[in-house]
Design an enzyme around this catalytic site. Sequence first.
Site, PDB file in Angstrom:
ATOM      1  N   THR A  13     -18.209  -7.061  26.047  1.00 32.77           N
ATOM      2  CA  THR A  13     -19.569  -6.712  26.457  1.00 32.77           C
ATOM      3  C   THR A  13     -19.651  -6.361  27.928  1.00 32.77           C
ATOM      4  O   THR A  13     -20.377  -5.448  28.329  1.00 32.77           O
ATOM      5  CB  THR A  13     -20.526  -7.889  26.159  1.00 32.77           C
ATOM      6  N   THR A  84     -16.993 -12.063  24.685  1.00 36.32           N
ATOM      7  CA  THR A  84     -17.302 -13.493  24.552  1.00 36.32           C
ATOM      8  C   THR A  84     -17.040 -14.058  23.155  1.00 36.32           C
ATOM      9  O   THR A  84     -16.786 -15.254  23.009  1.00 36.32           O
ATOM     10  CB  THR A  84     -18.771 -13.763  24.917  1.00 36.32           C
TER      11      THR A  84
END
Length: 333
Positions: A13, A84
Amino acid sequence: MKKKLLLLSTGGTIASVASDTGLTPGESGNDLVKLLGELPFDLDVRDILKLDSSNIQPEEWQFMADQVYENRLNYDGIVITHGTDTMAYTASMLSFMLQNIEIPVVITGSQVPINVVLSDAQSNLRLAFAAAMAGKPGIFVAFDRKIMRGCRSVKVRTTDFDAFESVNVPPLATVTSDGLVFRKDYQTYRDIAFDCQLKKALDPHVALIKLFPGFDPDLLRAMVEHGCRGIVIEAYGLGGMNFIRRNLVAVIGELTSAGIPVIASSQCLYERSDLTKYEVGREALLKGAISARDMTSESAVTKLMWALGQGMDIKAVQACFNQDLVGEVTIED
């Protein structure tokens, strides 16, 4: 003299940009760094992967371990940017593959892409660099003003900036008005008498099962018949497993007798499993189940993959799980 750091960019991300199919990794490592302004250290940047972390698998773990091992003696610290979703798995596996690492290796990412105005990416990246400069060897996760041991980190929130927690041990360091402050009882797992040895062999043919009422134990037999070589079971509470009607405990006995290690962890995120306390745990223990104690599921499954990859049989796996190798488990006397 300025410290010399290496940034290994893998996507995630933090490096994502909008596309017709949704967010996808698009920014380079240099794109990430240029938003931080002037840095108080010398930095080399290498883009080694460009993947959403959902696509990070054992082959990528081995590749990342190679990159860290080959470069570790040329830098004071290494930062890895990573998505993540599987960051805790990567951090745990690298902890086992790179035991006795001589430098800090800090993994970070963000909940929002770095090109978004209110992103957490810049602060997390600065935190990771600060931890890499601190000189404490090991594999760490840096997120939301906390430095956590890699093998104790777990993603616990999907959107909040406080996405990761250090489970069953406090964070190793936090950010205060005094800067990055490490715990006074910080323990290193680096033995200066030995150099790091890369041990990247692993066996991905393992399963992680969350037990629920009505679970059919025959599914464990089916997995083993189709090549599964080890199983981690998230059992109830302290490690309870049913042995009436659907006799899971009996099947565990069959599997362990056949040389298939079965690790019993807890579905509860915090505190330990203890197979000795209740009958439903003792029965499983008697049949050969191995307690994960207070390990995270991410750490338990990666440790099992790694142990099997090192050629360990079931007795050696049990001995391995009775050892604290890199801070992943609390062994009580």
